[in-house]
Design an enzyme around this catalytic site. Structure first.
Site, mmCIF file in Angstrom:
data_model
loop_
_atom_site.group_PDB
_atom_site.id
_atom_site.type_symbol
_atom_site.label_atom_id
_atom_site.label_comp_id
_atom_site.label_asym_id
_atom_site.label_seq_id
_atom_site.Cartn_x
_atom_site.Cartn_y
_atom_site.Cartn_z
ATOM 1 N N CYS A 18 17.718 -6.007 15.063
ATOM 2 C CA CYS A 18 18.886 -5.287 14.579
ATOM 3 C C CYS A 18 18.908 -5.311 13.058
ATOM 4 O O CYS A 18 18.056 -5.924 12.417
ATOM 5 C CB CYS A 18 20.175 -5.894 15.133
ATOM 6 S SG CYS A 18 20.521 -7.543 14.497
ATOM 7 N N CYS A 21 18.771 -8.612 11.188
ATOM 8 C CA CYS A 21 17.435 -9.198 10.983
ATOM 9 C C CYS A 21 16.836 -8.684 9.673
ATOM 10 O O CYS A 21 16.289 -9.449 8.873
ATOM 11 C CB CYS A 21 16.506 -8.823 12.135
ATOM 12 S SG CYS A 21 17.011 -9.444 13.745
ATOM 13 N N CYS A 85 -30.761 -1.358 6.501
ATOM 14 C CA CYS A 85 -31.239 -2.179 7.609
ATOM 15 C C CYS A 85 -30.143 -3.131 8.084
ATOM 16 O O CYS A 85 -29.050 -3.162 7.531
ATOM 17 C CB CYS A 85 -32.476 -2.974 7.202
ATOM 18 S SG CYS A 85 -32.119 -4.162 5.878
ATOM 19 N N CYS A 88 -28.500 -5.438 5.608
ATOM 20 C CA CYS A 88 -27.408 -4.850 4.823
ATOM 21 C C CYS A 88 -26.079 -5.093 5.536
ATOM 22 O O CYS A 88 -25.063 -5.429 4.909
ATOM 23 C CB CYS A 88 -27.615 -3.356 4.652
ATOM 24 S SG CYS A 88 -29.096 -2.923 3.722
ATOM 25 N N ASP A 489 13.258 25.534 -16.165
ATOM 26 C CA ASP A 489 12.312 25.973 -17.180
ATOM 27 C C ASP A 489 11.878 27.400 -16.842
ATOM 28 O O ASP A 489 11.825 27.784 -15.671
ATOM 29 C CB ASP A 489 11.101 25.035 -17.199
ATOM 30 C CG ASP A 489 10.052 25.495 -18.187
ATOM 31 O OD1 ASP A 489 10.377 25.622 -19.370
ATOM 32 O OD2 ASP A 489 8.911 25.728 -17.757
ATOM 33 N N ASP A 690 7.354 22.611 -14.683
ATOM 34 C CA ASP A 690 5.981 22.567 -14.171
ATOM 35 C C ASP A 690 4.955 22.071 -15.173
ATOM 36 O O ASP A 690 3.836 21.767 -14.809
ATOM 37 C CB ASP A 690 5.558 23.962 -13.694
ATOM 38 C CG ASP A 690 5.160 24.860 -14.858
ATOM 39 O OD1 ASP A 690 5.897 24.852 -15.871
ATOM 40 O OD2 ASP A 690 4.135 25.554 -14.768
ATOM 41 N N ASP A 694 7.358 19.498 -19.892
ATOM 42 C CA ASP A 694 8.595 19.336 -19.123
ATOM 43 C C ASP A 694 8.802 17.889 -18.671
ATOM 44 O O ASP A 694 9.894 17.537 -18.226
ATOM 45 C CB ASP A 694 8.577 20.230 -17.870
ATOM 46 C CG ASP A 694 8.567 21.707 -18.212
ATOM 47 O OD1 ASP A 694 9.195 22.079 -19.224
ATOM 48 O OD2 ASP A 694 7.927 22.486 -17.484
#
Length: 798
Positions: A18, A21, A85, A88, A489, A690, A694
């Protein structure tokens, strides 16, 4: 605090029942020095910011474990590269297993590593770094974490479902007997001993979780829903056991204790199922990415796992297929459906050089593309990460519910004790008093309060991702609803952001071609969008750009440079006037009233400076800008345009879009000051932009929106990113915010009214404990279900 040692982690927590908790875990974590934690009950995760100089991840995990909860382990799959191999594989395994809390196995055949780890102790980046340090390369197989998490939740759900059915089978005879009593039978149909036998496994085996949860809660100085259920059912069970053991002439309430536990389990199952649906938007995005891809290597077309693709790989996409990664088209043309990322239903045409994105669908034509972003670096992965971050964040409106949840259980226990005493005193019947007290305990539900806000946030942010609105955090989603003034803008927001040269007006003996060649040569060192327009125009005319030197840019005004040992000026008419150069105001005004931006070119000699001519540049309005402005104004939002352009051009654009207020000739460094000035008037302010210039203004606004095609800096500074390059997305974001906040308020009202009415009714004996338990179980389900109704919300253009 040293900013270089600040860390941020997300910890998936198991065992919460709940909101109390979540509040307790949050409190325990925030007690630690240098820690700021927020725990989300709905998605069962803790978001923690901490100072690594003062505390480590292990300490955080220990604090959570001490509170009676634990961190859900996680698995991830890594695609390995440069293995040759079996040695590795052994080398990589050894490197990974050295990390704390990590168990890794490497498959040589598939060149993959399956890694189990404890989130917080290490991250996926740590795992990849370990592989790289071992001399190999690795990338995450992107959906493995999500798939593993979903599988873990599904396994847990199935286990809970089995326990519920066992509990229901054992409880059913007890409930049937209770129904027979209500129909007029005075005697118990089942012997007390048999009832005791049926109720005991429900109470102590099925219901063991409530005792464990209550113990951990009380041990750490808190109280949660487990305390209420354990206390209420134990009172009914042990009273009935005493009656049976000593042969007392009293009714037994084994059916009440067993039914309450069974109904709470049912409620939790329904809650888990409903909560799972809140993240369906993310799952839908993940499913869009194909599992395999076709790549071209050494002249052959091979089908490989999409997760194995690397940057610069060449991949082929046939009609009807989804793209595996982000890339750029190098051969072919087609139209691509990007609605899964942008919400825009119309397909987008793609030619050579165009960007393409993972999970979008190729509709026609064969495309050959070069991969530019793979794995967790794709735009799809970025969207998923951003949505997950937002879903895990906490909205300010939740603070009230958190405060109440923190004291809720102790208050309910006190009310139950008072009910027991007063009812016993007034009626003289201990049994009646006990039943009323039990009903008070089991009718109360802190879960509904805890789920009211986060579930709505989860559905709202997920819905936003489907329409191309990415919300950085819950605070931004809540604040968007409050916007009174929206600052927009002009370039790239109201307009397309693709300016083009429309007029070349030469003066004196200079030809149009010479004027354009000089202007384009001067603009070579500039990054301004208008410079790009001039250069593009010159390239279309096949004009050769000349070398320049002594280039100087005056931000927001113009540039100076030398070409063939002659000093030239290029910039706004006001910029030329600063050098005492006479300008043709009538000619300039004529072009500006058409909504065009005018730049002048002048040469400066020892005698004086003279104008060589003017270039008029126009940036077309977005087709949707006018309608978007109308919609914003109809929502009661004041719209103000902010631009560095001249006042005549700004006024023309404002009139075309229906904007009544604008600020023109605002330099980039002054944009943030303009935002602050409007905020100072007491209006809750939003900003849409954008470009790089800005970013300060976006950061200054109460809520900021970045057009998706804008710069990375602007997107980073903004609270909400609009993937679709369309101002109507701002309308969608604000409308979604309003719809989400309506749901949150509804949920909080339901949660408050439920407890406000339910507890008094139980206290005066108007609710049977079993019915009270059923109501408690259903309260949180109703809140989550109400949040899920947000999925039905649609934009005006869908």
């Amino acid at each position: 605090m040293n900013t270089s040692t600040l860390r941020q982690i997300e910890l998936p927590i198991e065992g919460m029942t709940c909101a109390a908790c979540a509040a307790r875990i949050e409190k325990n974590l925030n007690k630690l020095s240098g820690v700021q934690a927020s725990v989300n009950f709905a998605n069962e995760k803790a978001h923690v910011n901490y100072d690594a100089d003062q505390v480590n991840a292990g300490t955080l995990i220990n604090a959570i474990e001490h509170a009676g909860f634990h961190i859900a382990p996680r698995s991830v799959q890594l695609q390995l590269h440069k293995m040759t191999c079996a040695a590795c594989a052994g080398h990589i395994e050894k490197a990974l297993n050295k990390l704390p809390g990590v168990t890794a196995t490497v498959n040589v055949a598939t060149e993959t590593a399956k890694v189990n780890f404890i989130p917080g102790l290490v991250t996926v980046d740590n795992l990849i770094d370990a592989v790289i340090k071992a001399g190999y390369e690795a990338n995450q197989i992107s959906d493995s974490g999500h798939a593993e998490e979903k599988a873990r939740r599904q396994t847990a759900y199935q286990a809970e479902l089995r326990l519920f059915w066992i509990s229901a089978i054992l409880t059913l005879p007890l409930v049937l007997q209770m129904g027979a009593m209500f129909s007029g039978h005075e005697m118990d149909m089942l012997p007390h001993e048999l009832q005791w036998l049926l109720a005991t496994p429900v109470q102590f085996w099925i219901g063991r979780r409530f005792y464990v949860g209550a113990w951990h809660s009380l041990r750490s100085g808190g109280a949660n829903m487990d305390v209420l259920v354990a206390l209420g059912t134990s009172m009914a069970y042990f009273f009935s056991a005493a009656v049976t053991l000593f042969g007392l002439d009293q009714h037994v309430y084994f059916e009440a204790s067993a039914a309450i536990i069974t109904l709470v389990l049912l409620g939790k199952l329904m809650e888990a199922r409903a909560k799972g649906k809140t993240s369906e938007a993310i799952e839908a995005l993940i499913k869009l990415q194909p599992k395999t891809a076709r790549i071209e290597r050494n002249g052959e077309i091979l089908e490989v796992p999409a997760s194995s693709l690397q940057v610069n790989d060449i991949f082929i996409v046939r009609p009807g297929e989804n793209l595996p990664v982000d890339g750029v088209v190098i051969e072919g043309s087609s139209s691509i459906n990007e609605s899964m990322l942008t919400g825009e239903s119309l397909p987008v045409d793609k030619e050579v050089g165009a960007k393409v994105f993972a999970a979008t669908m190729n509709q026609q034509g064969l495309l050959k593309c070069r991969a530019t972003s793979v794995g967790t670096q794709t735009q799809l992965a970025a969207i998923i990460h951003l949505v997950e971050e937002a879903q895990g964040s906490k909205a300010p409106i939740q603070r009230m519910a958190d405060t109440i949840s923190g004291i809720f259980v102790p208050v309910v226990v006190v009310i139950s004790i008072v009910t027991l005493g007063i009812t016993w005193w007034l009626t003289g019947s201990f049994v009646t008093a006990l039943i009323n007290a039990v009903a008070v305990l089991v009718i109360a539900c802190p879960c509904a309060l805890g789920l009211a806000t986060p579930t709505a946030i989860m559905v709202g942010t997920g819905r936003g991702a489907q329409i191309g609105v990415l919300v950085k955090n819950a605070t931004a989603l809540e604040h968007a609803e409050k916007i009174q003034t929206l600052i927009i803008d002009k370039t790239g927001t109201l307009t397309e952001g693709k300016p083009e040269v429309t007029d070349i007006v030469a003066s004196g003996s200079v030809s149009k071609q010479d004027l354009l060649q000089i202007a384009a040569s001067l603009e070579q060192g500039s990054e301004h969008p208008l410079a790009r327009a001039v250069i593009d125009c010159a390239q279309k005319e096949n004009l050769q750009l000349q070398p320049i030197n002594n280039f100087t840019a005056i931000t927001g005004s113009g540039i100076t440079a030398q070409l063939h040992d002659i000093k030239y000026l290029l910039g706004s008419p006001k910029f030329l006037e600063q050098y005492d150069i006479a300008i043709d105001e009538q000619q300039i005004c004529s072009l500006q009233t058409e909504g065009k931006t005018v730049i002048g070119v002048a040469s400066v000699t020892q005698d004086a400076g003279k104008v060589l001519g003017y270039l008029a540049i126009a940036d077309q309005l977005r087709s949707t800008s006018l309608e978007a402005i109308k919609q914003l104004q109809s929502m009661g939002i004041e719209v103000i345009m902010l631009t560095g352009d001249n006042s005549v051009t700004a006024e023309t654009i404002a009139k075309r879009t229906g904007i009544t207020q604008f600020r023109a000739e605002v330099s980039p460094q002054d944009k943030a000051a303009e935002v602050e000035k409007i905020k100072a008037s007491g209006k809750f302010t939003g900003m849409v932009g954008d470009g790089i210039n800005d970013a300060p203004a976006l950061a200054a606004a109460d809520v900021s929106f970045a057009i998706g095609a804008g710069s990375d800096v602007a997107i980073e500074a903004a609270d909400i990113t609009l993937i679709r390059n369309d101002l109507t997305s701002v309308v969608d974001a604000i409308s979604l915010s309003r719809a989400t906040l309506r749901k949150i308020r509804q949920n909080l009202f339901f949660a408050f009214i439920y407890n406000t009415l339910g507890i008094p009714l139980a206290a005066i004996g108007m609710l049977n404990p079993v019915i009270a338990g059923a109501a408690m179980a259903m309260s949180s389900v109703s809140v989550v279900t109400n949040s899920l109704l947000l999925k039905r919300w649609h934009t005006n253009h869908e």
